[in-house]
Design a protein around this motif. Sequence first.
Motif, mmCIF file in Angstrom:
data_model
loop_
_atom_site.group_PDB
_atom_site.id
_atom_site.type_symbol
_atom_site.label_atom_id
_atom_site.label_comp_id
_atom_site.label_asym_id
_atom_site.label_seq_id
_atom_site.Cartn_x
_atom_site.Cartn_y
_atom_site.Cartn_z
ATOM 1 N N LEU A 121 12.911 -43.985 1.616
ATOM 2 C CA LEU A 121 13.763 -44.971 2.271
ATOM 3 C C LEU A 121 13.209 -46.387 2.092
ATOM 4 C CD1 LEU A 121 14.585 -42.962 5.492
ATOM 5 C CD2 LEU A 121 16.297 -43.897 3.932
ATOM 6 N N LYS A 122 11.903 -46.558 2.247
ATOM 7 C CA LYS A 122 11.303 -47.877 2.046
ATOM 8 C C LYS A 122 11.453 -48.312 0.585
ATOM 9 C CE LYS A 122 7.959 -46.959 5.703
ATOM 10 N NZ LYS A 122 6.575 -46.509 6.013
ATOM 11 N N GLY A 123 11.344 -47.350 -0.338
ATOM 12 C CA GLY A 123 11.525 -47.666 -1.745
ATOM 13 C C GLY A 123 12.950 -48.098 -2.047
ATOM 14 N N TRP A 124 13.921 -47.486 -1.357
ATOM 15 C CA TRP A 124 15.319 -47.896 -1.538
ATOM 16 C C TRP A 124 15.508 -49.335 -1.073
ATOM 17 C CZ3 TRP A 124 18.825 -49.152 2.437
ATOM 18 C CH2 TRP A 124 20.133 -49.410 1.991
ATOM 19 N N VAL A 125 14.954 -49.694 0.078
ATOM 20 C CA VAL A 125 15.052 -51.071 0.555
ATOM 21 C C VAL A 125 14.399 -52.020 -0.449
ATOM 22 C CG1 VAL A 125 14.348 -52.692 2.368
ATOM 23 C CG2 VAL A 125 15.119 -50.384 2.977
ATOM 24 N N GLU A 126 13.262 -51.622 -0.977
ATOM 25 C CA GLU A 126 12.553 -52.436 -1.951
ATOM 26 C C GLU A 126 13.423 -52.700 -3.184
ATOM 27 O OE1 GLU A 126 8.221 -52.254 -4.264
ATOM 28 O OE2 GLU A 126 8.894 -50.582 -3.003
ATOM 29 N N SER A 127 14.105 -51.669 -3.682
ATOM 30 C CA SER A 127 14.878 -51.812 -4.907
ATOM 31 C C SER A 127 16.214 -52.494 -4.688
ATOM 32 C CB SER A 127 15.106 -50.438 -5.553
ATOM 33 O OG SER A 127 15.960 -49.632 -4.757
ATOM 34 N N ALA A 177 -3.940 -46.758 -0.750
ATOM 35 C CA ALA A 177 -2.718 -46.825 0.054
ATOM 36 C C ALA A 177 -1.493 -47.005 -0.840
ATOM 37 C CB ALA A 177 -2.809 -47.965 1.062
ATOM 38 N N TRP A 178 -1.595 -47.918 -1.827
ATOM 39 C CA TRP A 178 -0.472 -48.129 -2.737
ATOM 40 C C TRP A 178 -0.229 -46.905 -3.606
ATOM 41 C CZ3 TRP A 178 3.609 -51.032 -3.563
ATOM 42 C CH2 TRP A 178 3.719 -52.253 -2.892
ATOM 43 N N THR A 179 -1.273 -46.246 -4.055
ATOM 44 C CA THR A 179 -1.113 -45.043 -4.874
ATOM 45 C C THR A 179 -0.374 -43.961 -4.105
ATOM 46 O OG1 THR A 179 -3.131 -45.509 -6.128
ATOM 47 C CG2 THR A 179 -2.336 -43.236 -6.143
ATOM 48 N N ASN A 180 -0.752 -43.762 -2.844
ATOM 49 C CA ASN A 180 -0.079 -42.761 -2.015
ATOM 50 C C ASN A 180 1.388 -43.111 -1.806
ATOM 51 O OD1 ASN A 180 0.676 -42.083 1.154
ATOM 52 N ND2 ASN A 180 -0.319 -40.401 0.106
ATOM 53 N N TYR A 181 1.656 -44.376 -1.506
ATOM 54 C CA TYR A 181 3.039 -44.797 -1.288
ATOM 55 C C TYR A 181 3.879 -44.575 -2.541
ATOM 56 C CZ TYR A 181 7.012 -48.013 -1.165
ATOM 57 O OH TYR A 181 8.262 -48.568 -1.275
ATOM 58 N N LEU A 182 3.378 -44.964 -3.699
ATOM 59 C CA LEU A 182 4.135 -44.809 -4.944
ATOM 60 C C LEU A 182 4.364 -43.342 -5.275
ATOM 61 C CD1 LEU A 182 2.456 -47.595 -7.105
ATOM 62 C CD2 LEU A 182 4.741 -47.639 -6.077
ATOM 63 N N GLU A 183 3.356 -42.500 -5.057
ATOM 64 C CA GLU A 183 3.519 -41.067 -5.317
ATOM 65 C C GLU A 183 4.617 -40.481 -4.440
ATOM 66 O OE1 GLU A 183 -0.338 -39.442 -4.670
ATOM 67 O OE2 GLU A 183 -1.038 -39.835 -6.725
ATOM 68 N N GLU A 184 4.639 -40.860 -3.170
ATOM 69 C CA GLU A 184 5.651 -40.317 -2.268
ATOM 70 C C GLU A 184 7.016 -40.947 -2.516
ATOM 71 O OE1 GLU A 184 4.267 -40.478 1.780
ATOM 72 O OE2 GLU A 184 2.883 -38.811 1.440
ATOM 73 N N LYS A 185 7.037 -42.225 -2.861
ATOM 74 C CA LYS A 185 8.306 -42.901 -3.107
ATOM 75 C C LYS A 185 9.053 -42.280 -4.290
ATOM 76 C CE LYS A 185 8.470 -47.023 -5.119
ATOM 77 N NZ LYS A 185 8.474 -48.484 -5.355
ATOM 78 N N PHE A 186 8.302 -41.871 -5.320
ATOM 79 C CA PHE A 186 8.929 -41.321 -6.519
ATOM 80 C C PHE A 186 8.859 -39.799 -6.583
ATOM 81 C CE2 PHE A 186 7.774 -45.656 -8.140
ATOM 82 C CZ PHE A 186 9.084 -46.099 -8.283
ATOM 83 N N GLY A 187 8.395 -39.159 -5.508
ATOM 84 C CA GLY A 187 8.278 -37.697 -5.509
ATOM 85 C C GLY A 187 9.617 -37.027 -5.793
ATOM 86 N N SER A 188 9.603 -36.022 -6.659
ATOM 87 C CA SER A 188 10.852 -35.406 -7.116
ATOM 88 C C SER A 188 11.579 -34.636 -6.014
ATOM 89 C CB SER A 188 10.578 -34.475 -8.303
ATOM 90 O OG SER A 188 9.694 -33.438 -7.927
#
Length: 276
Positions: A119-125, A145-156
């Motif tokens: 959801l946060k990634g959708w707001v970002e985009s 922290a950024w690595t974890n966020y990116l992994e979860e944001k793009f998780g399949s």
Amino acid sequence: MVLHDDAVPREHQPSRWYSTNLVGVPAEILGSVAFNAYPQAMHVAGTREANAGLFRLLDAARDQADAADRFAHYMDAVFGLEKPDPGLPRPRERRFRASYLKLLQGWGFDANSPQGAVLKGWVESRFGLTPYFHKAPLERYPSPAWTNYLEEKFGSRFHNNCINMQLDVLYEFCQWSRARFGHPPSQTLWRGTNKLEEQILEGSLRDRRCTMRLNNLVSFSLSAERAGEFGDWVLKAEIPGSKMLFFPGLLNDAVLNAEGEVLVIGGAYVVEIRYG
């Protein structure tokens, strides 16, 4: 320590990470208190045109509940979200399909869940507002922290089945509903929290009124009493309707409705603060 933008290294300031977006309002303006004072309507580019059939269906809706039924039927048909009929033979197993409802449900349990990252990634985009917190402050890049966020944001698991498009349609349905059923341009909402100082941009807790930077997607409540259940500090703010993704009653599904929760696009807000 109270963090003001001028006290944070420039490379760490989230305002410097604002990017292009799909709503036609520069991200730096959209995330400012000026936008909240003089809000304007926003639309995710191309969404209403690509889903014209939905809005033709909605034109005949009698009330919000009827509109919600029509919306759910459309989303089920277009994104294959229907649940199998228990009276029919069990269909061949198919891959898990992400849905906007599962994301909202996950957010309701924990805003720092993988669903929350999507959801946060959708707001970002779509709105160009970078999150500054997901399980931990999102400051220096690269960082764990950024690595974890990116992994979860793009998780399949939660990032398939055109999930961003589903959220685009949800946002447009929210905006259509507010316009159709006479919601005000802005609404007073409350947010309960236990963490304040790292978000203050101007003013202080002593003033009981200040400017705060909220994460790019945050939850508010319809009442101060309900907000107080989620933290010792209660924030009061005027929220533009165009920065709402979800409000109680928007959907007929029970998800988030029981909590009286409103999902709000973040940025800088002038807030009144009270303790306890």
